[in-house]
Design a protein around this motif. Structure first.
Motif, PDB file in Angstrom:
ATOM      1  N   ILE A  54     -34.893  -5.200  -5.144  1.00  0.00           N
ATOM      2  CA  ILE A  54     -34.393  -6.349  -4.753  1.00  0.00           C
ATOM      3  C   ILE A  54     -34.173  -6.186  -3.257  1.00  0.00           C
ATOM      4  O   ILE A  54     -33.903  -5.215  -3.065  1.00  0.00           O
ATOM      5  CB  ILE A  54     -33.557  -6.787  -5.776  1.00  0.00           C
ATOM      6  N   GLU A  55     -34.937  -6.859  -2.260  1.00  0.00           N
ATOM      7  CA  GLU A  55     -34.925  -7.037  -1.292  1.00  0.00           C
ATOM      8  C   GLU A  55     -34.270  -8.452  -0.214  1.00  0.00           C
ATOM      9  O   GLU A  55     -34.732  -9.667  -1.366  1.00  0.00           O
ATOM     10  CB  GLU A  55     -35.919  -6.353  -0.392  1.00  0.00           C
ATOM     11  N   GLU A  56     -33.184  -8.584  -0.012  1.00  0.00           N
ATOM     12  CA  GLU A  56     -33.053  -9.864   1.408  1.00  0.00           C
ATOM     13  C   GLU A  56     -34.191  -9.996   2.314  1.00  0.00           C
ATOM     14  O   GLU A  56     -34.956  -9.124   2.574  1.00  0.00           O
ATOM     15  CB  GLU A  56     -31.485  -9.164   2.420  1.00  0.00           C
ATOM     16  N   ARG A  57     -35.010 -11.199   2.285  1.00  0.00           N
ATOM     17  CA  ARG A  57     -35.395 -12.012   3.134  1.00  0.00           C
ATOM     18  C   ARG A  57     -34.851 -12.799   3.807  1.00  0.00           C
ATOM     19  O   ARG A  57     -34.494 -13.700   3.789  1.00  0.00           O
ATOM     20  CB  ARG A  57     -36.626 -12.326   2.220  1.00  0.00           C
ATOM     21  N   GLY A 224     -31.093 -19.111  -0.490  1.00  0.00           N
ATOM     22  CA  GLY A 224     -32.432 -19.047   0.772  1.00  0.00           C
ATOM     23  C   GLY A 224     -33.045 -17.888  -0.106  1.00  0.00           C
ATOM     24  O   GLY A 224     -33.535 -18.657  -1.019  1.00  0.00           O
ATOM     25  N   LEU A 225     -33.651 -16.581   0.897  1.00  0.00           N
ATOM     26  CA  LEU A 225     -34.742 -16.796   0.214  1.00  0.00           C
ATOM     27  C   LEU A 225     -34.404 -15.269  -0.087  1.00  0.00           C
ATOM     28  O   LEU A 225     -33.866 -14.179   0.729  1.00  0.00           O
ATOM     29  CB  LEU A 225     -36.182 -16.325   0.918  1.00  0.00           C
ATOM     30  N   SER A 226     -35.390 -14.345  -1.083  1.00  0.00           N
ATOM     31  CA  SER A 226     -34.760 -13.162  -1.864  1.00  0.00           C
ATOM     32  C   SER A 226     -36.452 -12.643  -2.712  1.00  0.00           C
ATOM     33  O   SER A 226     -37.228 -13.246  -2.206  1.00  0.00           O
ATOM     34  CB  SER A 226     -34.374 -12.381  -3.050  1.00  0.00           C
ATOM     35  N   VAL A 227     -36.627 -11.305  -1.921  1.00  0.00           N
ATOM     36  CA  VAL A 227     -37.507 -10.609  -3.130  1.00  0.00           C
ATOM     37  C   VAL A 227     -37.810  -9.694  -3.850  1.00  0.00           C
ATOM     38  O   VAL A 227     -37.157  -8.722  -3.814  1.00  0.00           O
ATOM     39  CB  VAL A 227     -38.315  -9.756  -1.052  1.00  0.00           C
ATOM     40  N   HIS A 228     -38.050 -10.176  -4.953  1.00  0.00           N
ATOM     41  CA  HIS A 228     -38.819  -9.095  -6.094  1.00  0.00           C
ATOM     42  C   HIS A 228     -39.639  -8.557  -6.190  1.00  0.00           C
ATOM     43  O   HIS A 228     -40.388  -9.124  -6.271  1.00  0.00           O
ATOM     44  CB  HIS A 228     -38.000 -10.051  -7.423  1.00  0.00           C
ATOM     45  N   VAL A 229     -39.602  -7.012  -6.333  1.00  0.00           N
ATOM     46  CA  VAL A 229     -41.106  -6.572  -5.801  1.00  0.00           C
ATOM     47  C   VAL A 229     -41.348  -5.411  -7.297  1.00  0.00           C
ATOM     48  O   VAL A 229     -39.861  -5.252  -8.480  1.00  0.00           O
ATOM     49  CB  VAL A 229     -40.759  -4.830  -5.242  1.00  0.00           C
ATOM     50  N   HIS A 230     -42.365  -6.579  -8.125  1.00  0.00           N
ATOM     51  CA  HIS A 230     -41.980  -6.487  -9.722  1.00  0.00           C
ATOM     52  C   HIS A 230     -43.251  -5.285  -9.449  1.00  0.00           C
ATOM     53  O   HIS A 230     -44.109  -4.575  -8.666  1.00  0.00           O
ATOM     54  CB  HIS A 230     -43.141  -7.349 -10.327  1.00  0.00           C
TER      55      HIS A 230
END
Ligand SMILES: [Fe+2]
Length: 386
Positions: A54-57, A224-230
């Protein structure tokens, strides 16, 4: 709610083991209002919950400015910097107007978007120009100029572009639906509604079945935006059925209601959401009484901020104000707006209008972004005095 739809391979009974070319599929429900609202059941090859990171964008927070001192606005969207190259339909959006219920953005894009889902609410996208493909866990949906696209909250999707597009994007806090008065008790669109189920287009009958590992998905919330890496690609759905899925309808399939004298905007209503309604103005015959005034009378909607996006055709009531395709106007309560000088007389002999426009009435005041203020026409409030 669009009609029941079934795509690909699904088991005869819900919540039972389902094997498709080997392993047992992963059943996943996407549903609104707890387990009581519209929903669909999807069958994934791999777990849709399996994340590896899980990353911040980073995204620039939007600064909203109240419409103060109060005035009508004309936003010239085609002057926005988003007309530059390298923008996509998700991350290239330029927020323009917003309140706690709804945000309105404009995007001119020439690149495909990343995988994306909006966890805040449904999105209603109007394609102002160009063609695109909406790919989602539900499959492929082809859309073209003049199409509305309803994308349910939390639907993983991406916009695939082969050429530039312009989009008018409405992001809701909740769900976007057709007006209840168009539906009978069984949920079918009634005779006399300005569109029918035949006008609602759903995803193609074949699933996408995309493979992939470590697949990033941009997730939007109001924070805001997050990034979920599946771990695996979310588009691995082998089948689904239900009532909740992205669907499209052309504004040109909206059947206008015309009267002997002028009909008010509610006859043009197409969608509604928490705190707003959306209406479609399409080519139609003008009012046919010999003494009918064919342009709208002056009006002040004391309970709504009125937004109009001028899409195509001639805008008889706005001639002289510099309005053209892509223009967005905001008419707030406290200001009486009406046809521009001379337009009432010019319309006297006209028998039809070719205008295409999308209207959004918001029931709480809309604030403006810095981008909106940058493309605001300062002379517009005085265009009725010329
Ligand atoms: Fe109006």
């Amino acid at each position: 709610m669009p009609p029941y739809r079934r795509v690909g391979d699904i088991p005869r009974k819900r919540h039972t083991l389902h094997r498709h070319d080997g392993p047992v599929a992963f059943e996943a429900l996407i549903g609104s209002d707890g387990f009581s609202g519209a929903s669909s059941l999807l069958y994934h090859r791999r777990s849709p919950s399996a994340l590896v990171r899980i990353e911040e964008r980073s995204s620039r927070p939007v600064c909203w400015y109240p419409n103060q001192p109060l005035q009508p606005r004309h936003l010239r969207t085609r002057a926005l910097p988003s007309s530059a190259e390298g923008h996509d339909p998700v991350t290239g959006r330029q927020p323009l107007l917003g309140n706690d219920d709804v945000e309105i953005a404009w995007v001119a894009a020439d690149a495909s978007s990343p995988l994306y889902r909006d966890a805040t609410g449904d999105e209603l996208v109007y394609l102002q120009s160009g063609d695109a493909v909406l790919e989602s866990v539900f499959g492929r949906l082809d859309v073209k100029t003049g199409d509305y696209v309803v994308i349910p909250k939390a639907t993983t999707h991406r916009w695939a572009l082969a050429a530039p597009v312009e989009m008018f994007v409405i992001s809701a806090r909740g769900h976007v639906a057709v007006p209840m008065r168009y539906l009978n008790d069984q949920g079918q669109l009634v005779e006399g509604a300005p569109f029918s189920e035949r006008d609602q287009r759903g995803p193609e009958p074949e699933p996408l079945l995309v493979d992939g590992d470590d697949v990033p998905v941009v997730v939007r919330t109001r924070s805001g935006l997050s990034v979920h890496v599946h771990a695996t690609h979310p588009f691995d759905v082998i089948g689904w059925d239900g009532y909740l899925y992205p669907w499209a309808m052309s504004i040109h399939d909206f059947e206008p209601i015309v009267g002997r004298i002028h009909q008010p905007p509610p006859v043009h209503q197409t969608f509604g959401g928490p705190g707003f309604v959306v209406c479609s103005f399409v080519p139609r015959l003008y009012d046919f009484d010999p003494d009918a005034v064919k342009v709208p009378y002056h009006h002040s909607n004391v309970d709504s901020d009125e937004v109009l996006m001028y899409s195509a055709g001639n805008f008889m009531s706005r001639e002289g104000a510099g309005i053209g395709p892509g223009s967005i106007t905001l008419h707030p309560p406290g200001f009486v707006h009406g046809p521009q000088p001379g337009s009432r007389e010019r319309s006297a002999d006209a028998t039809r209008t070719e205008e295409v426009a999308v209207m959004l009435d918001a029931f709480a005041p809309l604030a403006l972004s810095a981008q909106a203020l940058d493309v605001n026409d300062p002379s517009y409030p005085f265009s009725w005095s010329r």
